[in-house]
Design a protein around this motif. Sequence first.
Motif, PDB file in Angstrom:
ATOM      1  N   SER A  33       0.815   3.292 -16.412  1.00 22.47           N
ATOM      2  CA  SER A  33       0.062   2.875 -17.597  1.00 22.47           C
ATOM      3  C   SER A  33       0.437   1.454 -18.004  1.00 22.47           C
ATOM      4  O   SER A  33      -0.434   0.629 -18.323  1.00 22.47           O
ATOM      5  CB  SER A  33       0.333   3.843 -18.748  1.00 22.47           C
ATOM      6  N   ALA A  34       1.750   1.153 -17.981  1.00 23.79           N
ATOM      7  CA  ALA A  34       2.203  -0.186 -18.340  1.00 23.79           C
ATOM      8  C   ALA A  34       1.666  -1.220 -17.363  1.00 23.79           C
ATOM      9  O   ALA A  34       1.197  -2.296 -17.761  1.00 23.79           O
ATOM     10  CB  ALA A  34       3.725  -0.230 -18.379  1.00 23.79           C
ATOM     11  N   ALA A  35       1.714  -0.904 -16.066  1.00 25.02           N
ATOM     12  CA  ALA A  35       1.241  -1.836 -15.044  1.00 25.02           C
ATOM     13  C   ALA A  35      -0.242  -2.138 -15.216  1.00 25.02           C
ATOM     14  O   ALA A  35      -0.685  -3.289 -15.057  1.00 25.02           O
ATOM     15  CB  ALA A  35       1.519  -1.272 -13.651  1.00 25.02           C
ATOM     16  N   ARG A  36      -1.028  -1.121 -15.537  1.00 21.71           N
ATOM     17  CA  ARG A  36      -2.468  -1.330 -15.708  1.00 21.71           C
ATOM     18  C   ARG A  36      -2.761  -2.212 -16.919  1.00 21.71           C
ATOM     19  O   ARG A  36      -3.665  -3.060 -16.878  1.00 21.71           O
ATOM     20  CB  ARG A  36      -3.176   0.019 -15.818  1.00 21.71           C
ATOM     21  N   LYS A  37      -2.014  -2.028 -17.991  1.00 20.82           N
ATOM     22  CA  LYS A  37      -2.219  -2.869 -19.173  1.00 20.82           C
ATOM     23  C   LYS A  37      -1.813  -4.313 -18.880  1.00 20.82           C
ATOM     24  O   LYS A  37      -2.471  -5.263 -19.342  1.00 20.82           O
ATOM     25  CB  LYS A  37      -1.421  -2.315 -20.356  1.00 20.82           C
ATOM     26  N   LYS A  64      10.247  -1.243 -11.093  1.00 22.33           N
ATOM     27  CA  LYS A  64       9.231  -0.214 -10.844  1.00 22.33           C
ATOM     28  C   LYS A  64       7.839  -0.725 -11.240  1.00 22.33           C
ATOM     29  O   LYS A  64       6.849  -0.446 -10.556  1.00 22.33           O
ATOM     30  CB  LYS A  64       9.593   1.079 -11.604  1.00 22.33           C
ATOM     31  N   ILE A  65       7.761  -1.459 -12.334  1.00 20.60           N
ATOM     32  CA  ILE A  65       6.485  -2.063 -12.717  1.00 20.60           C
ATOM     33  C   ILE A  65       6.069  -3.089 -11.662  1.00 20.60           C
ATOM     34  O   ILE A  65       4.896  -3.164 -11.278  1.00 20.60           O
ATOM     35  CB  ILE A  65       6.583  -2.715 -14.115  1.00 20.60           C
ATOM     36  N   GLU A  66       7.043  -3.864 -11.201  1.00 25.48           N
ATOM     37  CA  GLU A  66       6.772  -4.838 -10.146  1.00 25.48           C
ATOM     38  C   GLU A  66       6.192  -4.147  -8.907  1.00 25.48           C
ATOM     39  O   GLU A  66       5.179  -4.595  -8.341  1.00 25.48           O
ATOM     40  CB  GLU A  66       8.063  -5.566  -9.770  1.00 25.48           C
ATOM     41  N   ALA A  67       6.811  -3.034  -8.491  1.00 24.03           N
ATOM     42  CA  ALA A  67       6.335  -2.309  -7.312  1.00 24.03           C
ATOM     43  C   ALA A  67       4.939  -1.743  -7.527  1.00 24.03           C
ATOM     44  O   ALA A  67       4.095  -1.767  -6.613  1.00 24.03           O
ATOM     45  CB  ALA A  67       7.318  -1.186  -6.971  1.00 24.03           C
ATOM     46  N   ARG A  68       4.661  -1.235  -8.732  1.00 19.26           N
ATOM     47  CA  ARG A  68       3.337  -0.667  -9.007  1.00 19.26           C
ATOM     48  C   ARG A  68       2.274  -1.765  -9.010  1.00 19.26           C
ATOM     49  O   ARG A  68       1.163  -1.551  -8.504  1.00 19.26           O
ATOM     50  CB  ARG A  68       3.352   0.062 -10.358  1.00 19.26           C
ATOM     51  N   LEU A  69       2.597  -2.912  -9.558  1.00 27.25           N
ATOM     52  CA  LEU A  69       1.650  -4.025  -9.540  1.00 27.25           C
ATOM     53  C   LEU A  69       1.370  -4.480  -8.109  1.00 27.25           C
ATOM     54  O   LEU A  69       0.237  -4.815  -7.768  1.00 27.25           O
ATOM     55  CB  LEU A  69       2.192  -5.196 -10.367  1.00 27.25           C
ATOM     56  N   GLN A  71       1.357  -2.569  -5.541  1.00 25.74           N
ATOM     57  CA  GLN A  71       0.435  -1.568  -4.987  1.00 25.74           C
ATOM     58  C   GLN A  71      -1.001  -1.837  -5.442  1.00 25.74           C
ATOM     59  O   GLN A  71      -1.954  -1.485  -4.740  1.00 25.74           O
ATOM     60  CB  GLN A  71       0.860  -0.168  -5.422  1.00 25.74           C
ATOM     61  N   MET A  72      -1.131  -2.464  -6.598  1.00 27.59           N
ATOM     62  CA  MET A  72      -2.450  -2.786  -7.135  1.00 27.59           C
ATOM     63  C   MET A  72      -2.972  -4.128  -6.604  1.00 27.59           C
ATOM     64  O   MET A  72      -4.025  -4.591  -7.013  1.00 27.59           O
ATOM     65  CB  MET A  72      -2.381  -2.812  -8.673  1.00 27.59           C
ATOM     66  N   GLY A  73      -2.181  -4.756  -5.730  1.00 27.32           N
ATOM     67  CA  GLY A  73      -2.591  -6.023  -5.148  1.00 27.32           C
ATOM     68  C   GLY A  73      -2.208  -7.246  -5.956  1.00 27.32           C
ATOM     69  O   GLY A  73      -2.741  -8.344  -5.731  1.00 27.32           O
ATOM     70  N   ILE A  74      -1.271  -7.068  -6.904  1.00 31.01           N
ATOM     71  CA  ILE A  74      -0.827  -8.182  -7.748  1.00 31.01           C
ATOM     72  C   ILE A  74       0.621  -8.522  -7.402  1.00 31.01           C
ATOM     73  O   ILE A  74       1.533  -7.725  -7.665  1.00 31.01           O
ATOM     74  CB  ILE A  74      -0.946  -7.830  -9.243  1.00 31.01           C
ATOM     75  N   ASN A  75       0.837  -9.676  -6.791  1.00 28.94           N
ATOM     76  CA  ASN A  75       2.199 -10.087  -6.459  1.00 28.94           C
ATOM     77  C   ASN A  75       2.995 -10.313  -7.733  1.00 28.94           C
ATOM     78  O   ASN A  75       2.525 -10.957  -8.676  1.00 28.94           O
ATOM     79  CB  ASN A  75       2.189 -11.368  -5.629  1.00 28.94           C
TER      80      ASN A  75
END
Length: 314
Positions: A33-37, A64-69, A71-75
């Motif tokens: 949720s944090a990564a998407r925001k 963990k947020i870094e890793a999720r981003l 995965q979303m294609g955001i370095n």
Amino acid sequence: MAYSLAQLNDAVRTDPQGFVQECDAAYNKKIDSAARKIADNLKKSRIVLLSGPSGSGKTTTAKKIEARLEQMGINSHAIAMDNYFQTLDRETCPRNREGDIDYESPFLLDMDLLNRHFNLLDKGEKILIPKFEFARQMRSAIKSHPLQLGKDEIAIFEGIHALNDIISGKNPNASKVYISARSNVVDESGKMVFKGTWMRLERRTVRDAKFRAWEPDVTIKMWANVRRGEKLYISPFKDNATIVFDSSLPYEVNVIRAFAQPLFEHLHLSPDMERFEEVGQLVEAYPKFEILDEKYVAEDSLIREFIGGGIYDD
């Protein structure tokens, strides 16, 4: 929220692996949720400011947020704001009311350099991230490393003062995250058994002993000033956050007990020490928790930041 002691112990006895996986999955939903925001805010700012008091799990959460981003294609790049400490000048550094160096003060940080770097990164320009050498209490002159953000890249700055007005006020468009262990454990009558703040204390005590070779007496003696610093420099700014979540894990006292209880039981502290009674209450609570074997704890769990064996260990 509060966790039920009876339910925790029952889950540890009957299905420890499933219980841990369920708790970690719930935390990962918060990360998602944090990564998407943060991703939604990318057009406004490439900067993320992540704050929380000592022992809140900032480092692992940032990674963990870094890793999720990713995965979303955001370095993404997670950066510890501790590297922006200024070389310690004992003549001019801030002091606490006892006259000791106030290591909780935001004025030990090079705020001007931080804000300048935020501005440059948002513009896509290159910066040199400093490296602070804690052993020598000084900034290294040769260990800085460059960073330049591309169009769809994000820098996550994590530190206890990330939401301070001196920083967040000059970066109004940055994504702002606040985390802390906020849940208590209660018995069947609703009586408090274990405080969320105690979770942070045990996390820090175990981490300091394991990774910094600090005697638990040292950590406990520092705790009163840490808590004082939180009330002065961290909590007043948590409302600056646009993303807030609880970093406690339901199973954590059960698993950390095996590491923390021996440390707390061998303390050599004076009864006149600040928070002496509170530490005693914490120790008395441990036998109420079933011990959970760390083998059930995943390598990417936030708790690994404190007990070791995690994939995010430096």
